[in-house]
Scaffold this motif. Structure first.
Motif, PDB file in Angstrom:
ATOM      1  N   GLU A  49       0.827  -1.211   0.000  1.00 22.04           N
ATOM      2  CA  GLU A  49       0.000   0.000   0.000  1.00 22.04           C
ATOM      3  C   GLU A  49       0.861   1.260   0.000  1.00 22.04           C
ATOM      4  N   LYS A  50       1.957   1.207   0.744  1.00 13.73           N
ATOM      5  CA  LYS A  50       2.860   2.357   0.794  1.00 13.73           C
ATOM      6  C   LYS A  50       3.460   2.617  -0.579  1.00 13.73           C
TER       7      LYS A  50
ATOM      8  N   ALA B 287       0.797   4.078  -2.746  1.00 15.44           N
ATOM      9  CA  ALA B 287       0.437   5.438  -2.351  1.00 15.44           C
ATOM     10  C   ALA B 287       1.313   6.442  -3.086  1.00 15.44           C
ATOM     11  N   ARG B 288       2.580   6.099  -3.222  1.00 17.16           N
ATOM     12  CA  ARG B 288       3.538   6.975  -3.881  1.00 17.16           C
ATOM     13  C   ARG B 288       3.400   6.862  -5.408  1.00 17.16           C
TER      14      ARG B 288
ATOM     15  N   SER C 222       1.008   5.752  -7.449  1.00 23.95           N
ATOM     16  CA  SER C 222      -0.185   6.199  -8.158  1.00 23.95           C
ATOM     17  C   SER C 222      -0.101   7.693  -8.450  1.00 23.95           C
TER      18      SER C 222
ATOM     19  N   LEU D 283      -4.781   3.602  -7.397  1.00 22.95           N
ATOM     20  CA  LEU D 283      -4.774   3.426  -5.951  1.00 22.95           C
ATOM     21  C   LEU D 283      -5.813   2.416  -5.504  1.00 22.95           C
TER      22      LEU D 283
ATOM     23  N   ASN E 222      -2.086   9.779   1.138  1.00 22.03           N
ATOM     24  CA  ASN E 222      -2.126   8.376   0.711  1.00 22.03           C
ATOM     25  C   ASN E 222      -1.335   7.492   1.659  1.00 22.03           C
ATOM     26  N   ASN E 223      -0.161   7.997   2.043  1.00 22.24           N
ATOM     27  CA  ASN E 223       0.703   7.236   2.930  1.00 22.24           C
ATOM     28  C   ASN E 223       0.041   6.938   4.264  1.00 22.24           C
TER      29      ASN E 223
END
Lengths: 583, 580
Positions: free
Chosen positions: A87-88, A91-92, A94, A141, B233-234
């Motif tokens: 997910e991390k 997150a970046r 996307s 995402l 997002n993080n």
């Protein structure tokens, strides 16, 4: 651009971040396997538990139960860490993909010719660059890792189900697929309804924009109540459509859940029967039910994922189309720089049309010496601005040559060449920033004194001082705190700061009254001294002293000469002039 | 926000219905694992097939009714939000019509529109999502705890601690994320503004050779936006894994304790799985809720933006119980009128005095920004004088009903704006409901627009685009004048409204007004001296002050500014003066 190539382009973009994407996929793969193993372990534990004997008052747990529990703890704690990593990364990733595309677009924009901006709606390019691209990051995402996870889940859980009981599982999976098909149709219908609602909202926007723009008229004619009634009707229509669209949008979830619950209940019923018959154990039954849950969510969601990806791809496609736009002709390798231009301009046998098969300007020639003033006149819509477009190389001529100081402009570096022009246009352009910053747009290091000096020359010092924060008042182009005429004055002030050898005034004073115009004219005249100028004017009174007047009609120069020369004949110019100055 | 609360109070019955539906839905969801436990414990392990059938049927019934309540709840929620949109938009829009022009200008058209459309839409969607995603969360939590306690009171500690841990964690994430998401909105707006500037100003940018500067400026904006999005997002990236982690731990703990209790014969196998399921379902709902909560700050901003307009006190208001102006307007007088937008800045109008009476023509001449149009705005009560008084028929206009004054004044604004519709519908704005085509024909003949209207295929029914863009500048202006002349008023104001007309048309128009509107008050604002040569009184304005008053000839003789104007318009001063 076809849909196919946009997908290709998308994949090319993803390739830029190959490592991250592969890591995401790997993480998704590993974590999903771990998650899927958990019910299996739990089944083993439960079956082992059932096999052990009941004890009284004593704390005993034998290895056959403790081992699965330990495994479960390991699996279910390790898997989330892998998910977190995934997910991390996403997150970046996307957002970086979008940032990259946006930056590339901006680099493209500065290479595009003026024609591109003339032929596209601002709102359209704007939404392609902003909201359309945002859809990609949202899709990445929320769907990208989900998509891979889902595929793995469906394969593994489906495999488990079929392994435990083939026939029952076929029925269950069939049921789930049916509900997925149902969802798909509802989602399609939902799309249509949402579009309709969106259109209605657009109608509200259009109508309200009209009424806000015509606020003065509405108030002056006491029309407030009539307008309110009209808007209320629109609001009501929108509200009805909204009810339909959003109801469908949300009601689908419980219905989907009902369908999967039915599949679940059937599994429970038949599973229990099988367990009673001793075909499967209780632990397996529980694992089986969990796998039914695991598999139903991704399958029923698939319609939404597909829809989401489709609309994101469509949006992405719209943004990508911009990359196909033809760029401005590049400067030649050995392009020359102009140093201290004197401002001699010559048009030699120039022909031009906005499209190749529609030549407007035919074989035009004229010469302007340093310091002379050229006036361009003609009726509204005759194409007076065309000459300026050609002179600054905003558009490329079809044949002939334009020379500055004897050098063809096609031989010059465009940016450097354009810096020789000071331009004030009919449509003012101010950006969001202070008045001082706006005046200093051509000379960013200008001191406050220089700025005030320029403002004074442009007759704007007085009104700037009346504003709440003077020179530090923040303005923007659609600001109403200053009038249209005052905005013009500010763009004129800009010119005073950069001091260019050639000046272009494109109806620069069209919204300024004659007396102020004359005052500015004095100041402009000072700047014009020893400099060449091109003046497009609506009011002919301002250009009678021009060295050369070019009369334009239907896109072509039909007459040229001085005021006296033109007026002495029975010319088009004479007709124009007299219609303005009969007293 | 208060508008939302007011709406909620209005719809309290609906809200109660919604909560009932959602509660029943929550219970139905949790009853499924309960019946599964029944199947295992009462059916399989007791070797009782009937119990299996019974529980299955119960499950189908629960699932069916649960779905019905869910769909009903969904319908009620949507209805609540659809009506909310209607309520907000109607309230908001009527307010915009109540506000003064200056008030609305302060907001700006773009912003007013965004509030009416995007902001209300955002409020609607967020509330709808909250009703569907956030409201069920506490209901599910309660149901989960009750059902767990029913199975085994001592087990309740597990879901409670898991929910609390996840709740606290989510709270921390949201607390960090919400301020950033507000920043994101700002950064997004910045991105839009500077890109729009780039697209609209491409010529100027190229001419100033500022392409690289603009590129860097925009990419900087993109970057700022992306950086903040990544930050948020993080934070959210942690939410799902933590939930999974807690779910895994829950499953293990319950299995562990359950095994222990099972062997002590205090617990049944089915109960282990049902308690596990309750907790897992609850955590799933908490995740939905957490992802929805993020939408709330943006919606609160939207609600505040709508509320800001609704709360705005109109800067121009009539006094209570104003006097209605019944008589015809026979005189207008400005007495020591001064106007400024802000006390600290220079006045826009400074000590203005004049009087105009029935049958007279008053002309106001002056440079851009000299305050000419401000006088008109004062007359139409778009603004009120900061000092001094304006009298109509010797009565201070502040004591009169504004509508009654406006109904006796007709006005042609500087920029001709026509409304989407037909020529007739536009003229009717002036003429009112009772006006006949003959009335319109007469007004249009005076406004010199009848000829071109008659040349149109649909004549008075001809379509008018928004803003009147399907007509030329001159035609638009004449239609705008026609609209004003269609109104039976006592005062006619022309604010620089002959600018797009050629000399001949202006002359015909002036003559028509002179004859047909002889007993009315006419106020003409212009920059063109030739238009107002024969006005009864001409006022010369400069930098907010009256610097000259008199007839054309008087002013030509002794007013420098007026003379400068005349010369700038090629009027031969000497000839004009000798021409007596």
């Amino acid at each position: 651009m076809s849909k196919n190539s946009s997908v290709k382009q998308f994949i090319r973009l993803l390739k830029l971040k190959k490592l991250s994407f592969c890591s995401v996929i790997a993480c998704s793969f590993i974590s999903n396997i771990l998650y899927i193993l958990v019910p299996l372990i739990s089944a083993i534990a439960i079956d082992n538990l059932l096999a052990t004997k009941k004890v009284v008052g004593e704390y005993v747990l034998d290895k056959s139960i403790v081992m699965p529990i330990i495994f479960m703890l390991i699996f279910s704690t390790v898997a989330p860490f892998i998910t977190a990593l995934q997910e991390k990364l996403m997150a970046r990733l996307s957002e970086e993909v979008v940032l990259e595309t946006r930056t590339m677009l901006m680099q493209k924009f500065i290479k595009l010719p003026v024609q591109f901006f003339d032929s596209h709606q601002v709102g359209d390019i704007l939404s392609r660059t902003t909201t359309d691209l945002n859809k990609i990051s949202t899709a990445l995402l929320s769907y990208f890792s989900q998509l891979f996870g889902s595929i793995i889940t469906i394969i593994l859980s489906g495999g488990m189900l079929l392994y435990y009981n083939f026939a029952l599982s076929l029925i269950i999976i069939g049921l789930i697929i049916l509900s997925a098909i149902f969802t798909y149709f509802v989602a399609e219908r939902n799309k249509v309804l949402s579009e309709k609602t969106q259109e209605k909202l657009g109608d509200i926007n259009t109508a309200a924009e009209e009424y806000f723009t015509g606020n003065t008229e509405i108030k002056a004619f006491n029309q407030e109540n009539e307008i309110i009634t009209k808007m209320e009707n629109l609001h009501d229509e929108h509200s009805k459509l909204y009810l339909k669209a959003q109801f469908l949008n949300f009601a689908i979830f419980p219905i989907m859940r009902f369908l999967t619950q039915i599949a679940f209940i059937i599994s429970a019923l038949f599973g229990a029967k099988l367990a009673l018959m001793g075909v499967i154990s209780v632990g397996i039954l529980q694992a089986y039910l969990q796998y039914v849950n695991y598999i139903s969510a991704p399958i029923t969601n698939i319609a939404y994922v597909v829809n989401g990806f489709q609309s994101a791809m469509g949006a992405f496609n719209r943004a990508l189309e911009l990359f196909n736009e033809e760029e401005e002709i590049h400067d030649k390798q050995d392009a020359k720089l102009i140093k201290n231009s004197k401002g001699n301009v010559e048009f030699k046998n120039v022909s031009f049309g906005y499209s190749k098969d529609n030549i407007l300007m035919n074989n035009i020639s004229f010469k302007v010496n340093s310091g002379e003033m050229v006036a361009i006149v003609g009726p509204t819509g005759a194409g007076k601005t065309t000459l300026i477009n050609l002179l600054l190389r905003f558009y490329e001529i079809n044949s002939g040559n334009i020379f500055i100081d004897g050098v063809s402009i096609s031989e010059l570096k465009k940016g450097d060449m354009r810096r020789n022009f000071g331009m004030v246009l009919q449509d003012t352009w101010l950006f969001k920033g202070t008045i001082a910053e706006n005046i200093a747009y051509g000379k960013k290091d200008a001191t406050r004194e220089e700025i005030i000096e320029a403002a004074k020359k442009a007759q704007s010092h007085h009104f700037i001082e009346t504003l709440p924060n003077g020179y530090d008042t923040i303005i923007s182009n659609d600001e109403t705190i200053i009038s249209q005429g005052q905005k013009q004055l500010l763009t004129i002030a800009r010119i005073f700061l950069i001091d260019p050898p050639i000046i272009i005034l494109d109806e620069a004073t069209s919204s300024i009254d004659t007396r102020t115009e004359i005052k500015i004219q004095e100041a402009i005249n000072n700047v014009l001294k020893g400099r060449t100028s091109f003046v497009i004017a609506h009011r002919l009174s301002t250009i009678t002293s021009a060295n050369l007047i070019l009369v334009i009609n239907n896109g072509n120069i039909i007459e040229q000469g001085s005021h006296e020369q033109l007026l002495s004949k029975d010319s088009f110019y004479a007709g124009l002039y007299n219609s303005q100055f009969q007293n | 926000m208060s508008l939302l609360l007011k709406y909620a109070r209005l719809k309290r019955v609906l809200i109660i219905e919604i909560i009932i539906c959602l509660t029943l839905e929550a219970i139905s969801i949790l009853l499924i694992p309960y019946f599964i436990a029944q199947i295992i414990d009462g059916g399989i392990l007791q070797n009782n097939l009937n119990e299996v059938y019974n529980s299955s049927i119960r499950m189908i019934l629960v699932s069916f009714f649960g779905t019905i309540f869910a769909v009903l709840g969904c319908y009620l929620c949507t209805k609540f939000c659809a009506n909310l949109g209607l309520y907000l938009r109607n309230n908001y829009f009527s307010k915009t019509q109540e506000l003064s022009i200056k008030d609305t200008e302060e907001f700006g058209i773009e912003s007013l529109l965004a509030r009416l459309t995007a902001d209300v839409d955002n409020i609607q969607f967020t509330i709808l999502s909250s009703l569907q995603m956030i409201v069920p969360a506490p209901l599910i939590i309660i149901a989960c705890l009750i059902l767990t306690a029913y199975v085994s009171p001592s087990m309740v500690i597990v879901p409670i601690s898991i929910i609390v841990i996840f709740g606290v964690f989510t709270y921390i994430v949201l607390k960090k994320a919400i301020p950033i998401s507000i920043i994101i909105q700002e950064k997004f707006d910045n991105m839009l503004i500077s890109l729009r500037e780039f697209f609209t100003g491409i010529r100027v940018i190229k001419a100033f050779d500022n392409l690289e500067y603009e590129k860097d400026r925009n990419i900087q904006n993109f970057d700022n936006y992306a950086r903040n999005v990544i930050k948020v997002n993080n934070l959210f990236a942690l939410l799902t894994p933590v939930a999974y982690l807690l779910m895994g731990i829950t499953q293990t703990i319950i299995l562990f304790i359950g095994s222990y209790l099972f062997r002590l014969n205090l617990f049944k196998i089915g109960q282990i799985t049902s308690v596990t399921e309750y907790t897992l379902i609850t955590i799933q709902y908490l995740i939905f809720a957490a992802f929805t909560v993020v939408m709330i700050p943006k919606a609160v901003t939207s609600a505040n933006r709508v509320q800001e307009v609704v709360n705005k006190e109109p800067s121009i208001k009539e006094i209570e119980n104003p006097k209605v102006l019944d008589d015809k307007i026979s005189s207008i007088e400005f007495k020591n009128v001064t106007f400024y937008y802000d006390k600290s800045s220079e006045p826009v109008l400074n000590n203005i005095n004049f009087k105009v009476e029935k049958g007279e023509t008053l002309a106001i001449v002056g440079s851009t920004g000299s305050g000419k149009s401000t006088i008109v705005k004062l007359l139409l009560q778009f603004i009120l004088p900061s000092e001094g008084t304006i009298n109509i028929n010797d009565e201070n206009i502040n004591n009169l009903s504004f509508k009654s004054i406006k109904s006796k004044i007709s006005f042609v604004p500087q920029k001709s704006f026509l409304f989407n519709g037909t020529i007739e519908s536009n003229l009717r704005m002036g003429g009112g409901k009772d006006a006949t085509i003959t009335d319109f024909e007469k007004a249009c003949a005076n406004a010199q627009s009848l000829d071109f209207i008659n040349n149109l295929d649909d004549k008075f029914n001809a379509h008018v685009e928004q803003g009147g863009t399907n007509f030329s500048g001159g035609q638009k202006q004449r239609l705008s004048i026609s609209r004003a002349l269609s109104k039976k008023a006592d005062v006619y104001i022309f604010d620089d409204s002959f600018s797009a007309l050629d000399y001949k048309t202006t002359k015909l128009l002036k003559n028509a007004i002179k004859q047909e509107y002889a007993d009315k008050i006419k106020i003409i604002i212009t920059q063109r001296i030739s238009t107002i040569k024969d006005a009864d009184t001409i006022i010369v304005m400069n930098e907010g002050k009256i610097v000259g008053k008199g007839t054309h000839k008087e002013l030509l003789r002794n007013n420098t500014i007026y003379k400068e104007f005349a010369i700038s318009q090629q009027i031969n001063v000497k000839e004009s003066l000798e021409n007596e």
